[in-house]
Design a protein around this motif. Structure first.
Motif, PDB file in Angstrom:
ATOM      1  N   ARG A  18     -13.712 -76.950 -16.551  1.00  0.00           N
ATOM      2  CA  ARG A  18     -12.323 -77.381 -16.697  1.00  0.00           C
ATOM      3  C   ARG A  18     -11.963 -78.491 -15.726  1.00  0.00           C
ATOM      4  N   GLY A  19     -12.945 -79.221 -15.199  1.00  0.00           N
ATOM      5  CA  GLY A  19     -12.763 -80.207 -14.151  1.00  0.00           C
ATOM      6  C   GLY A  19     -11.540 -81.086 -14.221  1.00  0.00           C
ATOM      7  N   GLY A  20     -11.281 -81.748 -15.325  1.00  0.00           N
ATOM      8  CA  GLY A  20     -10.148 -82.664 -15.403  1.00  0.00           C
ATOM      9  C   GLY A  20      -8.885 -82.034 -15.959  1.00  0.00           C
ATOM     10  N   ASP A  21      -8.916 -80.763 -16.232  1.00  0.00           N
ATOM     11  CA  ASP A  21      -7.791 -80.049 -16.834  1.00  0.00           C
ATOM     12  C   ASP A  21      -6.712 -79.793 -15.786  1.00  0.00           C
ATOM     13  N   PRO A  22      -5.470 -80.186 -16.048  1.00  0.00           N
ATOM     14  CA  PRO A  22      -4.398 -79.898 -15.093  1.00  0.00           C
ATOM     15  C   PRO A  22      -4.172 -78.400 -14.882  1.00  0.00           C
ATOM     16  N   ALA A  23      -4.707 -77.578 -15.768  1.00  0.00           N
ATOM     17  CA  ALA A  23      -4.577 -76.126 -15.623  1.00  0.00           C
ATOM     18  C   ALA A  23      -5.660 -75.537 -14.715  1.00  0.00           C
ATOM     19  N   LEU A  24      -6.581 -76.366 -14.213  1.00  0.00           N
ATOM     20  CA  LEU A  24      -7.663 -75.853 -13.360  1.00  0.00           C
ATOM     21  C   LEU A  24      -7.149 -75.019 -12.185  1.00  0.00           C
ATOM     22  N   PRO A  25      -6.101 -75.439 -11.472  1.00  0.00           N
ATOM     23  CA  PRO A  25      -5.623 -74.585 -10.373  1.00  0.00           C
ATOM     24  C   PRO A  25      -5.232 -73.177 -10.835  1.00  0.00           C
ATOM     25  N   ALA A  26      -4.659 -73.071 -12.026  1.00  0.00           N
ATOM     26  CA  ALA A  26      -4.310 -71.745 -12.556  1.00  0.00           C
ATOM     27  C   ALA A  26      -5.568 -70.907 -12.749  1.00  0.00           C
ATOM     28  N   TYR A  27      -6.601 -71.515 -13.317  1.00  0.00           N
ATOM     29  CA  TYR A  27      -7.851 -70.779 -13.543  1.00  0.00           C
ATOM     30  C   TYR A  27      -8.499 -70.363 -12.228  1.00  0.00           C
ATOM     31  N   LEU A  28      -8.452 -71.238 -11.246  1.00  0.00           N
ATOM     32  CA  LEU A  28      -9.045 -70.908  -9.941  1.00  0.00           C
ATOM     33  C   LEU A  28      -8.275 -69.781  -9.252  1.00  0.00           C
ATOM     34  N   LEU A  29      -6.953 -69.818  -9.314  1.00  0.00           N
ATOM     35  CA  LEU A  29      -6.156 -68.745  -8.709  1.00  0.00           C
ATOM     36  C   LEU A  29      -6.418 -67.410  -9.400  1.00  0.00           C
ATOM     37  N   VAL A  30      -6.408 -67.413 -10.723  1.00  0.00           N
ATOM     38  CA  VAL A  30      -6.677 -66.178 -11.467  1.00  0.00           C
ATOM     39  C   VAL A  30      -8.103 -65.703 -11.173  1.00  0.00           C
ATOM     40  N   GLY A  31      -9.042 -66.644 -11.046  1.00  0.00           N
ATOM     41  CA  GLY A  31     -10.425 -66.279 -10.717  1.00  0.00           C
ATOM     42  C   GLY A  31     -10.532 -65.630  -9.357  1.00  0.00           C
ATOM     43  N   ALA A  32      -9.815 -66.161  -8.372  1.00  0.00           N
ATOM     44  CA  ALA A  32      -9.863 -65.588  -7.021  1.00  0.00           C
ATOM     45  C   ALA A  32      -9.295 -64.166  -7.009  1.00  0.00           C
ATOM     46  N   ILE A  33      -8.166 -63.992  -7.656  1.00  0.00           N
ATOM     47  CA  ILE A  33      -7.566 -62.653  -7.722  1.00  0.00           C
ATOM     48  C   ILE A  33      -8.460 -61.736  -8.547  1.00  0.00           C
ATOM     49  N   GLY A  34      -9.081 -62.286  -9.574  1.00  0.00           N
ATOM     50  CA  GLY A  34      -9.994 -61.502 -10.408  1.00  0.00           C
ATOM     51  C   GLY A  34     -11.178 -60.961  -9.629  1.00  0.00           C
ATOM     52  N   LEU A  35     -11.697 -61.739  -8.686  1.00  0.00           N
ATOM     53  CA  LEU A  35     -12.794 -61.246  -7.852  1.00  0.00           C
ATOM     54  C   LEU A  35     -12.360 -60.022  -7.046  1.00  0.00           C
ATOM     55  N   VAL A  36     -11.160 -60.079  -6.501  1.00  0.00           N
ATOM     56  CA  VAL A  36     -10.638 -58.936  -5.744  1.00  0.00           C
ATOM     57  C   VAL A  36     -10.434 -57.740  -6.676  1.00  0.00           C
ATOM     58  N   LEU A  37      -9.871 -57.995  -7.844  1.00  0.00           N
ATOM     59  CA  LEU A  37      -9.656 -56.911  -8.808  1.00  0.00           C
ATOM     60  C   LEU A  37     -10.975 -56.254  -9.221  1.00  0.00           C
ATOM     61  N   ALA A  38     -11.995 -57.054  -9.429  1.00  0.00           N
ATOM     62  CA  ALA A  38     -13.298 -56.498  -9.811  1.00  0.00           C
ATOM     63  C   ALA A  38     -13.850 -55.601  -8.710  1.00  0.00           C
ATOM     64  N   LEU A  39     -13.740 -56.046  -7.471  1.00  0.00           N
ATOM     65  CA  LEU A  39     -14.213 -55.232  -6.345  1.00  0.00           C
ATOM     66  C   LEU A  39     -13.454 -53.916  -6.249  1.00  0.00           C
ATOM     67  N   VAL A  40     -12.143 -53.980  -6.400  1.00  0.00           N
ATOM     68  CA  VAL A  40     -11.325 -52.766  -6.326  1.00  0.00           C
ATOM     69  C   VAL A  40     -11.687 -51.815  -7.460  1.00  0.00           C
ATOM     70  N   ASP A  41     -11.822 -52.337  -8.679  1.00  0.00           N
ATOM     71  CA  ASP A  41     -12.142 -51.490  -9.829  1.00  0.00           C
ATOM     72  C   ASP A  41     -13.524 -50.859  -9.679  1.00  0.00           C
ATOM     73  N   LEU A  42     -14.479 -51.627  -9.179  1.00  0.00           N
ATOM     74  CA  LEU A  42     -15.815 -51.067  -8.951  1.00  0.00           C
ATOM     75  C   LEU A  42     -15.792 -49.967  -7.894  1.00  0.00           C
ATOM     76  N   ALA A  43     -14.940 -50.120  -6.881  1.00  0.00           N
ATOM     77  CA  ALA A  43     -14.893 -49.155  -5.780  1.00  0.00           C
ATOM     78  C   ALA A  43     -14.127 -47.890  -6.136  1.00  0.00           C
ATOM     79  N   CYS A  44     -13.026 -48.020  -6.882  1.00  0.00           N
ATOM     80  CA  CYS A  44     -12.188 -46.827  -7.070  1.00  0.00           C
ATOM     81  C   CYS A  44     -11.648 -46.646  -8.489  1.00  0.00           C
ATOM     82  N   LEU A  45     -12.198 -47.374  -9.458  1.00  0.00           N
ATOM     83  CA  LEU A  45     -11.801 -47.235 -10.864  1.00  0.00           C
ATOM     84  C   LEU A  45     -10.302 -47.434 -11.066  1.00  0.00           C
ATOM     85  N   ARG A  46      -9.735 -48.388 -10.365  1.00  0.00           N
ATOM     86  CA  ARG A  46      -8.311 -48.694 -10.474  1.00  0.00           C
ATOM     87  C   ARG A  46      -8.107 -50.205 -10.452  1.00  0.00           C
TER      88      ARG A  46
END
Length: 171
Positions: A18-46
């Motif tokens: 998505r390099g030239g896409d003006p929405a790239l910052p949105a994808y990066l922010l959601v991706g960063a939060i998604g990494l945290v969510l994945a870790l939490v879900d793997l650790a405690c199923l929530r």
């Protein structure tokens, strides 16, 4: 070390796709939060509501800015439709008898439906189907290696996130 590598792959893939896409910052922010969510879900199923709401809010705000920059108000409508369709589809799956899908998964699917809807119907469709295919492969491998049983509770959030990520890369 593993989280660093996964983060580099996630962010590098998004930037490459998505390099030239003006929405790239949105994808990066959601991706960063998604990494945290994945870790939490793997650790405690929530999937904590505040984190899912943060992902949805960051995605919505980033897409709003992208729409203002590009003048693509139709993209916002498509994003909202994607979120609504994702929510409805996952809510239906969650209430089916014997379903192991939780409402955290439903809310996460809706949050990811925003950026997927922005990309179009094919990206949204992929983002809705790929998590089930990915999770099926993982579950079959875990069952084959006897690491889980049929009644073992497993997190689905990481599969939802991975499927959405792949859909963004393929869009």
């Amino acid at each position: 070390m593993t989280l660093t590598v996964v983060g580099a792959v996630v962010f590098g893939g998004l930037a490459a796709a998505r390099g030239g896409d003006p929405a790239l910052p949105a994808y990066l922010l959601v991706g960063a939060i998604g990494l945290v969510l994945a870790l939490v879900d793997l650790a405690c199923l929530r999937l904590p509501d505040p984190l899912v709401a943060l992902a949805a809010g960051c995605g919505a705000l980033g897409l709003l800015v992208a729409a203002l920059v590009t003048g693509a108000a139709g993209g916002l409508l498509a994003a909202l439709a994607g979120a609504a369709l994702s929510f409805a589809g996952y809510a239906l799956l969650a209430v089916l008898p014997g379903s192991r899908l939780g409402f955290g998964d439903v809310k996460l699917a809706a949050a990811l439906g925003l950026p997927l809807g922005w990309l179009g119907w094919s990206a949204l469709g992929l983002g809705l189907v790929l998590p089930h295919l990915l999770n099926g492969v993982v579950v079959l491998a875990l069952l084959a290696t006897r690491r889980v049983r049929r009644d073992t509770a497993l997190p689905f959030g990481p599969a939802i996130l991975a499927g959405a990520w792949l859909a963004v890369l393929l869009a």
